[in-house]
Design a protein around this motif. Structure first.
Motif, PDB file in Angstrom:
ATOM      1  N   GLN A  91       0.845  -1.194   0.000  1.00 28.15           N
ATOM      2  CA  GLN A  91       0.000   0.000   0.000  1.00 28.15           C
ATOM      3  C   GLN A  91       0.882   1.247   0.000  1.00 28.15           C
ATOM      4  O   GLN A  91       1.938   1.276   0.639  1.00 28.15           O
ATOM      5  CB  GLN A  91      -0.916  -0.004   1.233  1.00 28.15           C
ATOM      6  N   HIS A  92       0.444   2.252  -0.725  1.00 30.94           N
ATOM      7  CA  HIS A  92       1.185   3.506  -0.817  1.00 30.94           C
ATOM      8  C   HIS A  92       0.207   4.651  -0.617  1.00 30.94           C
ATOM      9  O   HIS A  92      -0.281   5.258  -1.552  1.00 30.94           O
ATOM     10  CB  HIS A  92       1.882   3.619  -2.183  1.00 30.94           C
ATOM     11  N   LYS A  93      -0.089   4.911   0.658  1.00 29.16           N
ATOM     12  CA  LYS A  93      -1.084   5.924   0.999  1.00 29.16           C
ATOM     13  C   LYS A  93      -0.472   7.302   1.095  1.00 29.16           C
ATOM     14  O   LYS A  93      -1.103   8.301   0.764  1.00 29.16           O
ATOM     15  CB  LYS A  93      -1.748   5.552   2.337  1.00 29.16           C
ATOM     16  N   TYR A  94       0.772   7.367   1.561  1.00 28.88           N
ATOM     17  CA  TYR A  94       1.469   8.642   1.723  1.00 28.88           C
ATOM     18  C   TYR A  94       2.752   8.598   0.918  1.00 28.88           C
ATOM     19  O   TYR A  94       3.405   7.554   0.807  1.00 28.88           O
ATOM     20  CB  TYR A  94       1.777   8.902   3.203  1.00 28.88           C
ATOM     21  N   ALA A  95       3.126   9.741   0.379  1.00 33.54           N
ATOM     22  CA  ALA A  95       4.236   9.782  -0.574  1.00 33.54           C
ATOM     23  C   ALA A  95       5.509   9.163  -0.023  1.00 33.54           C
ATOM     24  O   ALA A  95       6.204   8.414  -0.712  1.00 33.54           O
ATOM     25  CB  ALA A  95       4.490  11.229  -1.000  1.00 33.54           C
ATOM     26  N   GLN A  96       5.835   9.436   1.228  1.00 39.42           N
ATOM     27  CA  GLN A  96       7.121   9.012   1.779  1.00 39.42           C
ATOM     28  C   GLN A  96       7.111   7.610   2.374  1.00 39.42           C
ATOM     29  O   GLN A  96       8.172   7.067   2.685  1.00 39.42           O
ATOM     30  CB  GLN A  96       7.587  10.010   2.847  1.00 39.42           C
ATOM     31  N   ILE A 133       6.818  -5.773  -5.954  1.00 36.81           N
ATOM     32  CA  ILE A 133       6.835  -4.690  -4.975  1.00 36.81           C
ATOM     33  C   ILE A 133       8.121  -3.879  -5.097  1.00 36.81           C
ATOM     34  O   ILE A 133       8.110  -2.644  -5.073  1.00 36.81           O
ATOM     35  CB  ILE A 133       6.656  -5.252  -3.559  1.00 36.81           C
ATOM     36  N   ALA A 134       9.253  -4.579  -5.263  1.00 38.92           N
ATOM     37  CA  ALA A 134      10.538  -3.891  -5.397  1.00 38.92           C
ATOM     38  C   ALA A 134      10.551  -2.996  -6.636  1.00 38.92           C
ATOM     39  O   ALA A 134      11.079  -1.879  -6.607  1.00 38.92           O
ATOM     40  CB  ALA A 134      11.668  -4.904  -5.453  1.00 38.92           C
ATOM     41  N   ARG A 135       9.967  -3.481  -7.720  1.00 36.60           N
ATOM     42  CA  ARG A 135       9.909  -2.653  -8.938  1.00 36.60           C
ATOM     43  C   ARG A 135       9.096  -1.394  -8.702  1.00 36.60           C
ATOM     44  O   ARG A 135       9.445  -0.312  -9.188  1.00 36.60           O
ATOM     45  CB  ARG A 135       9.344  -3.470 -10.103  1.00 36.60           C
ATOM     46  N   TYR A 136       8.018  -1.511  -7.930  1.00 34.66           N
ATOM     47  CA  TYR A 136       7.209  -0.325  -7.622  1.00 34.66           C
ATOM     48  C   TYR A 136       8.004   0.664  -6.776  1.00 34.66           C
ATOM     49  O   TYR A 136       8.022   1.870  -7.046  1.00 34.66           O
ATOM     50  CB  TYR A 136       5.924  -0.731  -6.892  1.00 34.66           C
ATOM     51  N   ILE A 137       8.673   0.161  -5.734  1.00 34.02           N
ATOM     52  CA  ILE A 137       9.469   1.038  -4.871  1.00 34.02           C
ATOM     53  C   ILE A 137      10.554   1.737  -5.688  1.00 34.02           C
ATOM     54  O   ILE A 137      10.796   2.938  -5.531  1.00 34.02           O
ATOM     55  CB  ILE A 137      10.093   0.228  -3.714  1.00 34.02           C
ATOM     56  N   GLY A 138      11.194   0.989  -6.577  1.00 35.16           N
ATOM     57  CA  GLY A 138      12.246   1.570  -7.392  1.00 35.16           C
ATOM     58  C   GLY A 138      11.757   2.702  -8.271  1.00 35.16           C
ATOM     59  O   GLY A 138      12.525   3.617  -8.603  1.00 35.16           O
ATOM     60  N   GLY A 139      10.487   2.669  -8.637  1.00 36.54           N
ATOM     61  CA  GLY A 139       9.914   3.726  -9.468  1.00 36.54           C
ATOM     62  C   GLY A 139       9.375   4.900  -8.686  1.00 36.54           C
ATOM     63  O   GLY A 139       8.804   5.819  -9.287  1.00 36.54           O
ATOM     64  N   HIS A 140       9.536   4.879  -7.355  1.00 40.47           N
ATOM     65  CA  HIS A 140       9.003   5.950  -6.515  1.00 40.47           C
ATOM     66  C   HIS A 140      10.085   6.437  -5.556  1.00 40.47           C
ATOM     67  O   HIS A 140      10.077   6.123  -4.359  1.00 40.47           O
ATOM     68  CB  HIS A 140       7.771   5.461  -5.758  1.00 40.47           C
TER      69      HIS A 140
END
Length: 375
Positions: A91-96, A133-140
């Motif tokens: 989940q990515h509710k807040y930017a940080q 999940i890692a690919r998503y984190i890497g893009g943010h």
């Protein structure tokens, strides 16, 4: 070893329609019983701790459910985060901040989390594909920290936890890895595992902070073993925060919570959230009226010294984390966005008319928000 099942209270209903984030489901009384919906398990250490703490009459409400609780408002979705699930288990509710739901298992089940007994392994809250999940984190790159939660990550083997780190440590924009856990209350012996020392050391060597977010709701949950293990981990560089949920019948007492927070500070844990719980069917003890909650927070602050006043009274609403400030002379509840998807909203103070007995933002009149100030 677990405690014996608790009995159900009153006549069981023939069926219940229960709303999960996975959709509505009709469950018969037999299915509820098969899934232990009116039973509870606690570890031997937790059971002995709460019985011998002198607070058993309060703490028993955390774990003992009953069928009558299904009359309480809300549903069994305790996460409130479905709209923020960007890939299964993340989940990515807040930017940080990212929330990695690593497991649906806990050392025990609090009443307000027992939906997971039914959802079980079919839940879409489980991180099945860490690579995705890692690919998503890497893009943010705006994401600076990940909270590993679940369930409780420390029910997993240390090897499984290392596998999670394999997918988190390579990102230089992550400066801390946090672990939300109730295990220091339920099973403090887990933290005597020598392999955890190397696990936390690995995070430190990757130049990231290892942070354990404890979940002590009541001073009666803090055992001698928990304190010893916390001090040992702190000596190895692990940082600690604590969040507590305000629970009617359990800790809706400023003296109890002040003692809990003071004890946390003594151990080197910084209390940072006192949560106003969302309505959850089957857990009416969540609900403390906002006026009473504010009286409690004022009472806590009157009892703590300056350096111990580190907590905020927070409502984790689907629109963001909201700090509850006070009820004004105009009988309006004044609040401030503590976290929000839209950074420009953070710090904004707004208010709504207070309805006596209201426990939740959605119980206050909609369309009557009044913006008061902006930090």
């Amino acid at each position: 070893m677990s405690a014996p099942p608790s009995g159900s209270s009153g006549r069981r209903p023939a069926s219940e329609v229960i709303n999960f984030i996975e959709g509505a489901r009709v469950l018969t009384a037999g299915e509820l019983e098969a899934h232990s919906i009116t039973r509870y398990r606690v570890t031997r250490s937790y059971r002995e701790q709460i019985i011998n703490s002198g607070y058993h009459e309060q703490l028993k409400f955390i774990v003992e459910p009953s069928f009558e609780e299904f009359e309480s408002p809300g549903n069994l979705d305790t996460s409130g985060e479905h709209d923020n699930t960007v890939v299964p288990g993340f989940q990515h509710k807040y930017a940080q901040t990212g929330l990695l739901l690593a497991t649906d298992r806990c050392a025990s089940y609090c009443r307000y989390c027992f939906r997971k007994r039914i959802v079980g392994k079919d839940s879409d809250e489980i991180a099945a594909d860490l690579g995705q999940i890692a690919r998503y984190i890497g893009g943010h790159p705006e994401m600076t920290n990940v909270l590993v939660s679940g369930g409780d990550p420390f029910v997993l083997s240390t090897g499984r936890l290392h596998a999670i780190l394999d997918h988190l440590l390579p990102f230089p924009h992550l400066d801390s890895i946090r672990f939300g856990t109730k295990m220091l209350a339920y099973a403090p012996e887990r933290f005597e595992d020598p392999t955890l020392v190397a696990f936390f050391q690995r995070i430190s060597e990757a130049r990231k902070a290892a942070v354990i977010v404890t979940h002590f709701d009541h001073i009666g949950e803090i055992s001698v073993d928990a304190e010893r293990n916390i001090l040992s981990l702190r000596a190895r560089g692990v940082q600690f925060l604590n969040q507590s949920v305000l629970l009617a019948k359990v800790n809706d007492d400023p003296e109890i919570l002040a003692a809990t927070f003071a004890k946390c500070h003594q151990m080197g844990i910084r209390p940072y959230y006192l949560f106003q719980g969302r309505p959850v069917k089957g857990a009416s003890h969540f609900q403390v009226p906002l006026r009473r909650g504010l009286e409690i927070t004022h009472g806590i602050n009157q009892r703590l010294s300056g350096i111990q006043k580190t907590f905020k009274y927070i409502m984790s609403h689907y629109t963001g984390k909201i700090e509850i400030l006070d009820i004004g002379a105009d009988d309006r509840v004044y609040m401030r966005y503590h976290q929000n998807k839209a950074p420009e909203k953070i710090g904004n103070i707004f208010s709504r008319p207070y309805i006596e007995g209201a426990c939740w933002l959605d119980e206050l009149p909609e369309g009557s928000d009044r913006k008061s100030a902006q930090r």
